[in-house]
Design a protein around this motif. Structure first.
Motif, PDB file in Angstrom:
ATOM      1  N   ASP A   1      20.553 -31.890 -22.034  1.00  0.00           N
ATOM      2  CA  ASP A   1      19.885 -33.046 -22.629  1.00  0.00           C
ATOM      3  C   ASP A   1      18.544 -32.684 -23.267  1.00  0.00           C
ATOM      4  OD1 ASP A   1      19.759 -35.711 -23.289  1.00  0.00           O
ATOM      5  OD2 ASP A   1      18.874 -36.340 -21.378  1.00  0.00           O
ATOM      6  N   GLY A   2      18.504 -31.553 -23.975  1.00  0.00           N
ATOM      7  CA  GLY A   2      17.274 -31.135 -24.665  1.00  0.00           C
ATOM      8  C   GLY A   2      16.200 -30.587 -23.747  1.00  0.00           C
ATOM      9  N   LYS A   3      16.580 -30.311 -22.492  1.00  0.00           N
ATOM     10  CA  LYS A   3      15.611 -29.803 -21.517  1.00  0.00           C
ATOM     11  C   LYS A   3      16.116 -28.510 -20.891  1.00  0.00           C
ATOM     12  CE  LYS A   3      14.548 -34.533 -20.154  1.00  0.00           C
ATOM     13  NZ  LYS A   3      14.946 -35.531 -19.179  1.00  0.00           N
TER      14      LYS A   3
ATOM     15  N   TYR B   1      11.438 -28.340 -18.749  1.00  0.00           N
ATOM     16  CA  TYR B   1      10.659 -28.119 -19.970  1.00  0.00           C
ATOM     17  C   TYR B   1      11.394 -28.703 -21.159  1.00  0.00           C
ATOM     18  CZ  TYR B   1       7.807 -24.694 -17.443  1.00  0.00           C
ATOM     19  OH  TYR B   1       6.963 -24.086 -16.551  1.00  0.00           O
ATOM     20  N   ASP B   2      10.638 -29.261 -22.097  1.00  0.00           N
ATOM     21  CA  ASP B   2      11.212 -29.723 -23.358  1.00  0.00           C
ATOM     22  C   ASP B   2      11.565 -28.491 -24.184  1.00  0.00           C
ATOM     23  OD1 ASP B   2      11.185 -30.478 -26.269  1.00  0.00           O
ATOM     24  OD2 ASP B   2      10.843 -32.467 -25.408  1.00  0.00           O
TER      25      ASP B   2
ATOM     26  N   LYS C   1      12.648 -16.025 -20.877  1.00  0.00           N
ATOM     27  CA  LYS C   1      13.528 -14.875 -20.628  1.00  0.00           C
ATOM     28  C   LYS C   1      14.818 -15.306 -19.929  1.00  0.00           C
ATOM     29  CE  LYS C   1       9.913 -11.507 -19.718  1.00  0.00           C
ATOM     30  NZ  LYS C   1       9.330 -10.721 -18.622  1.00  0.00           N
ATOM     31  N   LEU C   2      14.738 -16.410 -19.172  1.00  0.00           N
ATOM     32  CA  LEU C   2      15.908 -16.876 -18.423  1.00  0.00           C
ATOM     33  C   LEU C   2      16.974 -17.399 -19.367  1.00  0.00           C
ATOM     34  CD1 LEU C   2      14.176 -18.838 -15.536  1.00  0.00           C
ATOM     35  CD2 LEU C   2      15.400 -16.703 -15.297  1.00  0.00           C
ATOM     36  N   LYS C   3      18.176 -16.924 -19.186  1.00  0.00           N
ATOM     37  CA  LYS C   3      19.308 -17.401 -19.985  1.00  0.00           C
ATOM     38  C   LYS C   3      19.872 -18.629 -19.290  1.00  0.00           C
ATOM     39  CE  LYS C   3      19.457 -14.062 -23.087  1.00  0.00           C
ATOM     40  NZ  LYS C   3      18.031 -13.908 -23.248  1.00  0.00           N
ATOM     41  N   GLY C   4      19.632 -19.780 -19.851  1.00  0.00           N
ATOM     42  CA  GLY C   4      20.093 -21.018 -19.224  1.00  0.00           C
ATOM     43  C   GLY C   4      21.543 -21.304 -19.556  1.00  0.00           C
ATOM     44  N   THR C   5      22.312 -21.708 -18.547  1.00  0.00           N
ATOM     45  CA  THR C   5      23.696 -22.130 -18.795  1.00  0.00           C
ATOM     46  C   THR C   5      23.679 -23.590 -19.216  1.00  0.00           C
ATOM     47  OG1 THR C   5      23.937 -22.697 -16.474  1.00  0.00           O
ATOM     48  CG2 THR C   5      24.705 -20.526 -17.130  1.00  0.00           C
ATOM     49  N   SER C   6      24.639 -23.985 -20.024  1.00  0.00           N
ATOM     50  CA  SER C   6      24.717 -25.383 -20.450  1.00  0.00           C
ATOM     51  C   SER C   6      25.438 -26.194 -19.403  1.00  0.00           C
ATOM     52  CB  SER C   6      25.469 -25.489 -21.780  1.00  0.00           C
ATOM     53  OG  SER C   6      24.744 -24.824 -22.777  1.00  0.00           O
ATOM     54  N   GLU C   7      25.255 -27.498 -19.452  1.00  0.00           N
ATOM     55  CA  GLU C   7      25.917 -28.390 -18.496  1.00  0.00           C
ATOM     56  C   GLU C   7      27.428 -28.203 -18.623  1.00  0.00           C
ATOM     57  OE1 GLU C   7      25.899 -33.065 -17.258  1.00  0.00           O
ATOM     58  OE2 GLU C   7      25.989 -32.520 -19.341  1.00  0.00           O
TER      59      GLU C   7
END
Length: 202
Positions: free
Chosen positions: A21-23, A40-41, A188-194
């Protein structure tokens, strides 16, 4: 804990990232068992919320304590006749800007000259009071406490508009530097998507 120690603690913690959701949502697990969750935005890199939680002495998971962002609401679906806080009571929340720590207290329908906002260095807190004795609040600045930085009265300012008192405290250069370092770590963190099941911890 000095500034350097705090950034080291953050770097050594286990971190998990999720994009939704853009965060960008980051979950930190520290060696002492405490947890911190930040949002974070994605566009502005602005910190939207920060919450803390720790286990009790009996090992029971505690409730989240909000440090930055909107206070947690009561769970949905509660019965209408449950006793709850009056919606016209003052609502205290923190919402920082890039350059300042900022607190907003809604539902304070008094003129600005009624308020007194000051720093209490001996108690390491900021104090808000009113001459009409309708509101009183003392609160600390956890970021300064964690970094063992002093409170400076000249960094404090406040304004009042639309029944909301806005208290600002200019971030010291040490905090601005720390936030830049932290932001580099977060990026640096690779965020996974929902929906991605595999949530890697770094």
């Amino acid at each position: 804990m000095a500034v350097k120690n705090w950034i080291d603690v953050l770097k050594s913690s286990q971190k998990t990232a999720l994009i939704h959701d853009g965060k960008k949502k980051i979950h930190y697990l520290f060696t002492d068992g405490k947890e911190m969750a930040e949002e974070y935005d994605l566009k502005t890199d602005e910190l939207i919320s920060r919450k803390w939680r720790q286990k009790s002495t009996l090992g029971v998971q505690g409730v989240w304590q909000v440090e930055v962002g909107e206070p947690l609401n009561l769970p949905a679906g509660l019965d209408c006749d449950v006793i709850k806080e009056n919606c016209s009571n003052p609502v205290f929340m923190r919402k920082d800007t890039k350059s300042s720590f900022q607190w907003r207290i809604r539902n304070l329908p008094y003129p600005k000259d009624v308020f007194s906002v000051s720093v209490e260095p001996s108690e390491r807190c900021i104090m808000i009071k009113t001459t009409n004795k309708k509101y009183y609040k003392k609160f600390s600045v956890p970021d300064l406490d964690r970094s063992e930085l002093p409170l400076d009265g000249s960094a404090l300012s406040y304004t009042h508009a639309n029944n909301t008192l806005i208290v600002s405290y200019l971030k010291p250069k040490e905090i601005l530097t720390l936030e830049q370092e932290l932001l580099k770590e977060v990026k640096k963190l690779k965020g996974t998507s929902e929906g991605d099941v595999d949530c890697k911890t770094q």
